[in-house]
Design a protein around this motif. Structure first.
Motif, PDB file in Angstrom:
ATOM      1  N   GLY A  55      26.809  24.395  32.989  1.00 19.76           N
ATOM      2  CA  GLY A  55      27.118  24.352  31.570  1.00 19.76           C
ATOM      3  C   GLY A  55      27.632  25.680  31.045  1.00 19.76           C
ATOM      4  O   GLY A  55      27.371  26.741  31.628  1.00 19.76           O
ATOM      5  N   HIS A  56      28.348  25.592  29.910  1.00 19.39           N
ATOM      6  CA  HIS A  56      28.916  26.805  29.307  1.00 19.39           C
ATOM      7  C   HIS A  56      29.004  26.644  27.794  1.00 19.39           C
ATOM      8  O   HIS A  56      29.874  27.225  27.157  1.00 19.39           O
ATOM      9  N   SER A  57      28.118  25.817  27.240  1.00 21.39           N
ATOM     10  CA  SER A  57      28.036  25.474  25.825  1.00 21.39           C
ATOM     11  C   SER A  57      29.093  24.436  25.459  1.00 21.39           C
ATOM     12  O   SER A  57      29.972  24.113  26.264  1.00 21.39           O
ATOM     13  N   THR A  58      29.025  23.930  24.238  1.00 27.48           N
ATOM     14  CA  THR A  58      29.996  22.935  23.779  1.00 27.48           C
ATOM     15  C   THR A  58      31.322  23.579  23.397  1.00 27.48           C
ATOM     16  O   THR A  58      32.380  23.187  23.880  1.00 27.48           O
ATOM     17  N   SER A  59      31.276  24.598  22.554  1.00 25.46           N
ATOM     18  CA  SER A  59      32.505  25.147  21.986  1.00 25.46           C
ATOM     19  C   SER A  59      32.879  26.522  22.505  1.00 25.46           C
ATOM     20  O   SER A  59      33.897  27.081  22.081  1.00 25.46           O
ATOM     21  N   HIS A  60      32.073  27.097  23.401  1.00 19.83           N
ATOM     22  CA  HIS A  60      32.256  28.465  23.882  1.00 19.83           C
ATOM     23  C   HIS A  60      32.003  29.480  22.763  1.00 19.83           C
ATOM     24  O   HIS A  60      32.589  30.563  22.716  1.00 19.83           O
ATOM     25  N   ALA A  61      31.113  29.146  21.855  1.00 22.41           N
ATOM     26  CA  ALA A  61      30.761  30.082  20.787  1.00 22.41           C
ATOM     27  C   ALA A  61      29.830  31.169  21.317  1.00 22.41           C
ATOM     28  O   ALA A  61      29.076  30.954  22.273  1.00 22.41           O
ATOM     29  N   ALA A  62      29.892  32.329  20.695  1.00 23.41           N
ATOM     30  CA  ALA A  62      28.912  33.381  20.980  1.00 23.41           C
ATOM     31  C   ALA A  62      27.595  32.936  20.354  1.00 23.41           C
ATOM     32  O   ALA A  62      27.434  32.960  19.135  1.00 23.41           O
ATOM     33  N   LEU A  63      26.655  32.507  21.172  1.00 24.13           N
ATOM     34  CA  LEU A  63      25.452  31.836  20.669  1.00 24.13           C
ATOM     35  C   LEU A  63      24.623  32.708  19.749  1.00 24.13           C
ATOM     36  O   LEU A  63      23.970  32.208  18.829  1.00 24.13           O
ATOM     37  N   ALA A  64      24.644  34.012  19.959  1.00 20.09           N
ATOM     38  CA  ALA A  64      23.852  34.922  19.130  1.00 20.09           C
ATOM     39  C   ALA A  64      24.332  34.952  17.685  1.00 20.09           C
ATOM     40  O   ALA A  64      23.600  35.378  16.796  1.00 20.09           O
ATOM     41  N   THR A  65      25.561  34.491  17.425  1.00 19.05           N
ATOM     42  CA  THR A  65      26.088  34.471  16.061  1.00 19.05           C
ATOM     43  C   THR A  65      25.721  33.185  15.328  1.00 19.05           C
ATOM     44  O   THR A  65      26.047  33.046  14.139  1.00 19.05           O
TER      45      THR A  65
ATOM     46  N   ASP B  96      24.018  19.544  23.901  1.00 23.70           N
ATOM     47  CA  ASP B  96      25.143  18.614  23.890  1.00 23.70           C
ATOM     48  C   ASP B  96      26.059  18.835  25.089  1.00 23.70           C
ATOM     49  O   ASP B  96      26.589  17.877  25.664  1.00 23.70           O
ATOM     50  N   ASN B  97      26.260  20.093  25.459  1.00 25.88           N
ATOM     51  CA  ASN B  97      27.100  20.408  26.616  1.00 25.88           C
ATOM     52  C   ASN B  97      26.495  19.851  27.905  1.00 25.88           C
ATOM     53  O   ASN B  97      27.191  19.233  28.727  1.00 25.88           O
ATOM     54  N   ARG B  98      25.202  20.048  28.058  1.00 29.34           N
ATOM     55  CA  ARG B  98      24.530  19.546  29.262  1.00 29.34           C
ATOM     56  C   ARG B  98      24.597  18.020  29.321  1.00 29.34           C
ATOM     57  O   ARG B  98      24.883  17.433  30.377  1.00 29.34           O
ATOM     58  N   MET B  99      24.362  17.362  28.196  1.00 35.36           N
ATOM     59  CA  MET B  99      24.408  15.899  28.156  1.00 35.36           C
ATOM     60  C   MET B  99      25.824  15.387  28.454  1.00 35.36           C
ATOM     61  O   MET B  99      26.013  14.416  29.195  1.00 35.36           O
ATOM     62  N   TYR B 100      26.827  16.038  27.886  1.00 33.05           N
ATOM     63  CA  TYR B 100      28.211  15.636  28.117  1.00 33.05           C
ATOM     64  C   TYR B 100      28.558  15.708  29.603  1.00 33.05           C
ATOM     65  O   TYR B 100      29.125  14.768  30.176  1.00 33.05           O
ATOM     66  N   LEU B 101      28.239  16.841  30.229  1.00 31.28           N
ATOM     67  CA  LEU B 101      28.593  17.029  31.635  1.00 31.28           C
ATOM     68  C   LEU B 101      27.823  16.068  32.539  1.00 31.28           C
ATOM     69  O   LEU B 101      28.390  15.498  33.480  1.00 31.28           O
ATOM     70  N   GLU B 102      26.547  15.877  32.268  1.00 32.83           N
ATOM     71  CA  GLU B 102      25.765  14.966  33.111  1.00 32.83           C
ATOM     72  C   GLU B 102      26.254  13.530  32.980  1.00 32.83           C
ATOM     73  O   GLU B 102      26.295  12.786  33.970  1.00 32.83           O
ATOM     74  N   THR B 103      26.646  13.139  31.782  1.00 36.43           N
ATOM     75  CA  THR B 103      27.180  11.793  31.576  1.00 36.43           C
ATOM     76  C   THR B 103      28.527  11.625  32.265  1.00 36.43           C
ATOM     77  O   THR B 103      28.801  10.614  32.922  1.00 36.43           O
ATOM     78  N   LEU B 104      29.381  12.637  32.146  1.00 39.13           N
ATOM     79  CA  LEU B 104      30.706  12.579  32.749  1.00 39.13           C
ATOM     80  C   LEU B 104      30.647  12.569  34.272  1.00 39.13           C
ATOM     81  O   LEU B 104      31.364  11.803  34.931  1.00 39.13           O
ATOM     82  N   LEU B 105      29.774  13.390  34.829  1.00 37.53           N
ATOM     83  CA  LEU B 105      29.751  13.595  36.275  1.00 37.53           C
ATOM     84  C   LEU B 105      28.744  12.713  36.996  1.00 37.53           C
ATOM     85  O   LEU B 105      28.852  12.519  38.219  1.00 37.53           O
ATOM     86  N   GLY B 106      27.755  12.206  36.271  1.00 34.91           N
ATOM     87  CA  GLY B 106      26.704  11.431  36.917  1.00 34.91           C
ATOM     88  C   GLY B 106      25.838  12.278  37.823  1.00 34.91           C
ATOM     89  O   GLY B 106      25.267  11.784  38.805  1.00 34.91           O
TER      90      GLY B 106
ATOM     91  N   ALA C 117      34.444  21.681  25.348  1.00 35.78           N
ATOM     92  CA  ALA C 117      35.722  21.681  24.639  1.00 35.78           C
ATOM     93  C   ALA C 117      36.918  22.007  25.524  1.00 35.78           C
ATOM     94  O   ALA C 117      38.065  21.853  25.077  1.00 35.78           O
ATOM     95  N   ALA C 118      36.693  22.444  26.774  1.00 34.56           N
ATOM     96  CA  ALA C 118      37.830  22.698  27.660  1.00 34.56           C
ATOM     97  C   ALA C 118      38.450  21.387  28.148  1.00 34.56           C
ATOM     98  O   ALA C 118      39.633  21.133  27.901  1.00 34.56           O
ATOM     99  N   PRO C 119      37.697  20.509  28.821  1.00 33.99           N
ATOM    100  CA  PRO C 119      38.313  19.240  29.241  1.00 33.99           C
ATOM    101  C   PRO C 119      38.651  18.300  28.091  1.00 33.99           C
ATOM    102  O   PRO C 119      39.556  17.465  28.222  1.00 33.99           O
ATOM    103  N   THR C 120      37.954  18.407  26.964  1.00 35.38           N
ATOM    104  CA  THR C 120      38.278  17.547  25.818  1.00 35.38           C
ATOM    105  C   THR C 120      39.425  18.114  24.984  1.00 35.38           C
ATOM    106  O   THR C 120      39.875  17.467  24.034  1.00 35.38           O
ATOM    107  N   ARG C 121      39.886  19.327  25.318  1.00 32.82           N
ATOM    108  CA  ARG C 121      41.036  19.988  24.699  1.00 32.82           C
ATOM    109  C   ARG C 121      40.779  20.484  23.284  1.00 32.82           C
ATOM    110  O   ARG C 121      41.714  20.820  22.567  1.00 32.82           O
ATOM    111  N   ALA C 122      39.511  20.540  22.863  1.00 33.94           N
ATOM    112  CA  ALA C 122      39.179  21.007  21.516  1.00 33.94           C
ATOM    113  C   ALA C 122      38.834  22.492  21.482  1.00 33.94           C
ATOM    114  O   ALA C 122      38.501  23.032  20.427  1.00 33.94           O
ATOM    115  N   LEU C 123      38.905  23.169  22.616  1.00 39.18           N
ATOM    116  CA  LEU C 123      38.462  24.556  22.714  1.00 39.18           C
ATOM    117  C   LEU C 123      39.323  25.487  21.862  1.00 39.18           C
ATOM    118  O   LEU C 123      40.553  25.427  21.904  1.00 39.18           O
ATOM    119  N   LYS C 124      38.668  26.342  21.089  1.00 35.20           N
ATOM    120  CA  LYS C 124      39.362  27.382  20.341  1.00 35.20           C
ATOM    121  C   LYS C 124      39.632  28.559  21.291  1.00 35.20           C
ATOM    122  O   LYS C 124      39.008  29.622  21.185  1.00 35.20           O
TER     123      LYS C 124
END
Length: 328
Positions: free
Chosen positions: A204-214, A226-236, A105-112
């Protein structure tokens, strides 16, 4: 410090940064100044720490060579643009490799990015009311702005679900988190360029930067997959390393470490303080030493193992006190 290094310092250390700020005061001292960043790299070199990649570090530790040098790994969380524009030229001078952990969500600008939003509010306003906290901050000077921001950040870190309660505050102050994301985080093109640099690794740092334990197990797993797939697709490129968002006991634990391994990451770092020892390295629960606005002496104390000594004393006291009470 030399005595503490001899007694308590481990074989390796992972150092954590976020922003490397040119205008440290303007950003309310929320990151690391350029001067402090340079001093910390100098301290590592001067004390004999060899700066290597995380893979090199863990491989060297696995060999168990008692004559091996001490290793340091440099990491940055969140993917701030100043890693590229400010930190990279300094790291190039030292030929120091580093890893940047990036939420989708940082490069896609959706990060809360509530922390950026709150910083912007305190910079702009002399009176800040946080209704969910039931607190009004009168902050017309630098120190009171810094203190107020710190109080709100502490409040959120006590329960990460509270971050969602700040939306109305952002609306009231006309804060656009998307605009702040664009101003502070690398975009996809910049991230692609950085990934091709010989010193850089992207994690990777997750998709939304959520506290995963919650989150429930399936949502936490999706955040990492999803975060890993996004980064691998973007970066090759393969993305093998992970930083848990926030990295505290309230944000991640054994369940999240297990999920990280299941979805294909090779390592996961936390914000738990500590050094690495070849005899006891859990690759999915790696400690780090964080550096924000703290003075260089604090960083050197952490490098020396002072925090390890303090924890040992604390543990000893907590065990000993009940025994003494019973004796009386």
């Amino acid at each position: 410090m030399a005595v503490f290094r001899q007694l308590f310092s481990g074989q390796a250390v992972i150092v954590m940064f976020h922003e490397i700020q040119r205008d440290f005061r303007h950003e309310l001292m929320t990151g690391t100044s350029v001067e402090l960043f340079q001093q910390c790299l100098s301290s590592l070199r001067r004390q004999g720490w060899k700066i290597v990649t995380l893979d090199e570090c863990l491989h060297a530790l696995s060999l168990g060579d008692p004559k091996a040098p001490r290793y340091a790994v440099i990491t940055f969380d969140d993917g701030y643009r100043d890693v590229l524009s400010v930190a990279l030229p300094i790291l190039e001078q030292d030929n120091a490799p580093f890893t940047v952990y990036v939420p989708t969500a940082a490069p896609t600008r959706a990060l809360k990015s509530w922390w950026l939003g709150m910083r912007e509010i305190f910079r702009r306003a002399d009176h800040v009311t946080i209704d969910p906290m039931g607190v009004r901050f009168d902050c017309s000077d630098f120190l009171s702005k810094k203190k107020g921001l710190k109080a709100v950040v502490k409040w959120v870190h006590e329960d990460y679900r509270r971050a969602a309660l700040l939306d109305r505050t952002f609306e009231t102050h006309r804060i656009s988190l998307s605009a702040l994301n664009a101003a502070y985080f690398m975009d996809e093109r910049e991230l692609q360029a950085l990934s091709r640099h010989p010193l850089a690794s992207i994690g990777g740092h997750s998709t939304s930067h959520a506290a995963l334990a919650t989150l429930d197990p399936s949502s936490a797993r999706a955040e990492l997959e999803d975060n890993r797939m996004y980064l691998e697709t973007l970066l090759g490129l393969p993305v093998r390393h992970l930083a848990f968002p926030y990295g505290t006991p309230g944000a991640c634990g054994p369940r999240e470490a297990h999920i990280a391994e299941q979805v294909g990451f090779s390592t996961a770092v936390t914000t738990r303080k500590g050094h690495l020892d070849g005899a006891s390295v859990n690759r999915f629960w790696l400690p780090r030493i964080g550096l924000g606005c703290h003075p260089r002496i604090s960083f050197e104390a952490n490098l020396s193992g002072v925090h390890v000594a303090a924890q040992a004393v604390s543990n000893a006291v907590s065990v000993d006190l009940p025994l003494r009470s019973r004796a009386k």
